[in-house]
Scaffold this motif. Sequence first.
Motif, mmCIF file in Angstrom:
data_model
loop_
_atom_site.group_PDB
_atom_site.id
_atom_site.type_symbol
_atom_site.label_atom_id
_atom_site.label_comp_id
_atom_site.label_asym_id
_atom_site.label_seq_id
_atom_site.Cartn_x
_atom_site.Cartn_y
_atom_site.Cartn_z
ATOM 1 N N GLY A 46 0.789 -1.223 0.000
ATOM 2 C CA GLY A 46 0.000 0.000 0.000
ATOM 3 C C GLY A 46 0.817 1.267 0.000
ATOM 4 O O GLY A 46 0.378 2.294 0.534
ATOM 5 N N GLU A 47 2.003 1.220 -0.606
ATOM 6 C CA GLU A 47 2.848 2.404 -0.643
ATOM 7 C C GLU A 47 2.280 3.465 -1.583
ATOM 8 O O GLU A 47 1.463 3.172 -2.451
ATOM 9 N N LEU A 119 12.727 5.242 0.731
ATOM 10 C CA LEU A 119 11.498 4.825 1.396
ATOM 11 C C LEU A 119 11.343 5.636 2.668
ATOM 12 O O LEU A 119 12.262 5.706 3.482
ATOM 13 N N VAL A 120 10.168 6.249 2.835
ATOM 14 C CA VAL A 120 9.896 7.080 4.011
ATOM 15 C C VAL A 120 8.722 6.473 4.768
ATOM 16 O O VAL A 120 7.658 6.229 4.182
ATOM 17 N N ILE A 121 8.922 6.237 6.068
ATOM 18 C CA ILE A 121 7.833 5.742 6.903
ATOM 19 C C ILE A 121 6.905 6.905 7.194
ATOM 20 O O ILE A 121 7.319 7.934 7.725
ATOM 21 N N ALA A 122 5.648 6.773 6.803
ATOM 22 C CA ALA A 122 4.694 7.879 6.884
ATOM 23 C C ALA A 122 4.499 8.317 8.329
ATOM 24 O O ALA A 122 4.552 7.521 9.272
ATOM 25 N N ALA A 123 4.273 9.606 8.493
ATOM 26 C CA ALA A 123 3.983 10.173 9.807
ATOM 27 C C ALA A 123 2.503 10.520 9.877
ATOM 28 O O ALA A 123 1.796 10.542 8.884
ATOM 29 N N GLU A 124 2.039 10.781 11.079
ATOM 30 C CA GLU A 124 0.674 11.263 11.261
ATOM 31 C C GLU A 124 0.729 12.763 11.519
ATOM 32 O O GLU A 124 1.583 13.224 12.269
ATOM 33 N N PRO A 125 -0.152 13.564 10.923
ATOM 34 C CA PRO A 125 -1.246 13.193 10.015
ATOM 35 C C PRO A 125 -0.735 12.700 8.668
ATOM 36 O O PRO A 125 0.478 12.720 8.448
ATOM 37 N N PRO A 126 -1.623 12.261 7.768
ATOM 38 C CA PRO A 126 -1.178 11.694 6.494
ATOM 39 C C PRO A 126 -0.187 12.591 5.772
ATOM 40 O O PRO A 126 -0.264 13.812 5.834
ATOM 41 N N PRO A 145 3.142 2.957 4.458
ATOM 42 C CA PRO A 145 2.217 3.032 5.595
ATOM 43 C C PRO A 145 2.964 2.774 6.897
ATOM 44 O O PRO A 145 3.988 2.058 6.915
ATOM 45 N N ARG A 146 2.470 3.311 7.982
ATOM 46 C CA ARG A 146 3.201 3.207 9.255
ATOM 47 C C ARG A 146 3.394 1.750 9.686
ATOM 48 O O ARG A 146 4.470 1.376 10.160
ATOM 49 N N GLY A 147 2.369 0.906 9.497
ATOM 50 C CA GLY A 147 2.481 -0.484 9.944
ATOM 51 C C GLY A 147 3.626 -1.230 9.278
ATOM 52 O O GLY A 147 4.567 -1.679 9.952
#
Length: 462
Positions: A46-47, A119-126, A145-147
């Motif tokens: 889901g990248e 590759l970047v691990i997403a942060a919150e908020p999106p 996605p963070r997971g």
Amino acid sequence: TQSTWGMKGFLIIIVVVFAIFGLGRSKIVVKWPPELSQELGDGGIGETLANVGVIPWGQKMVARVRLAQPMDACSELVAETEVQRGRKNGTSVVLVVAGGCPLTTKAWFAQVADAEVLLVIAAEPPYRNDHLVNSRLAIPTAILPRGPGERFLRYLRSPEGAATGLVLYISFERPQTRPVRVNFWYSPFDVSAGAFLRSFGPYRAQMSSFLDLKPRFPVYTPETLPGVDRESDCIEDRFCAVDPDGTGPLAGRDLLEEALYQLCIEKLPGAPWYEYATRFADMCVGAQSISEQVLTMCRTLVIERMLIDLPQVERCVSHGKGPDGPLAQESESFLDAALYYSPAVEVNGFTSRVTTASALATEVCDSLQGGEAEPSCQMVQRETIEELQYETGMNLDEDEEHHSTAWQFVILILLAAVAVGWILHRRCVERGLREETHDQVSSAVAVYMKFSASSRRMNENL
């Protein structure tokens, strides 16, 4: 170690298998370690591809992932050790965490460290794209996605991950749609943008059945345009634009006003925006700046000549400056587009670095579902090759050229053979005629000699 050599053997098998079979769509799949691959599955994680750098559409790669040091990649990365370099197989990918600095800064330091993918691990908020993009970026960036991203991080920090590494299969398949959605971001007062619109006009006419081309404009807010003159370059202290002519008579608000007119004209039946934009560029935009009053007169003249309903357009413009109007939508979209130059083109959601009309036409055809069967796309491909051959003086279609040259050589040989045959035939004919004439003359002479001898004998007898 045995596990390291097992990892290498497994990676070699992966390379061979995917070189033969490949995958059909854009995704990231874990190929090592097996337990992580089983956990995340083979349907992709889901990248999201970030709209920065250069995306190598059509490429498929096996990539070895390493952690960035520092993890936020906001400064120069620590170089790989000799052991890490010796263990490298496939493409080098750097995994980083979000935050601390703009995404483009992370991508730049990864590129300097010889990474080919970030590759970047997403942060919150999106995640949201940065606006200030470094034009020298040449590597793609994917947001995880963070997971799955945090699972990658835990594995690479484990002793097993440090020993064997993480291997991904990555494919970059260009999104193909019908119609193809193209956003043309530009300033209405940019002379080069007007020239681009004029040169793309014939291609647009050929592609009208599958091309959805929209005008887009660089609209800022006071917060996203530091140092802006809110009085002259902003409208209602809500939307702003860069001064289009520096010290000239125009200001940012004039750009916003014209952008609103064009957005409103684009919504009219028949979508006469393209013709209006090219006429406006021809009549109202030039090397020298014009005053606001002359600009208004010129715009009105173009609209009236095109028989556009001016009162309807002006009503749309007057309602378009509110928080829910077209300028608000442009501001949001411009921030998400992560543009760093103008004019700029987005094709199916990704910024393209095309600089010529023919290059954009080619990219539109590449992004069209079933584009290879479109007659207009086949013609565009031929025209593009011929144009590049003219500009570079190089043969860009060597196979066809070699094929053509071979046939030309064969034809020349056949023509030469026919010519030689014709000459020999003529000679033979001439020789035959000479021999036939000689025989006829000899026969006539023989008859004459016999007749002459008979005449002498008759005279002697008398």
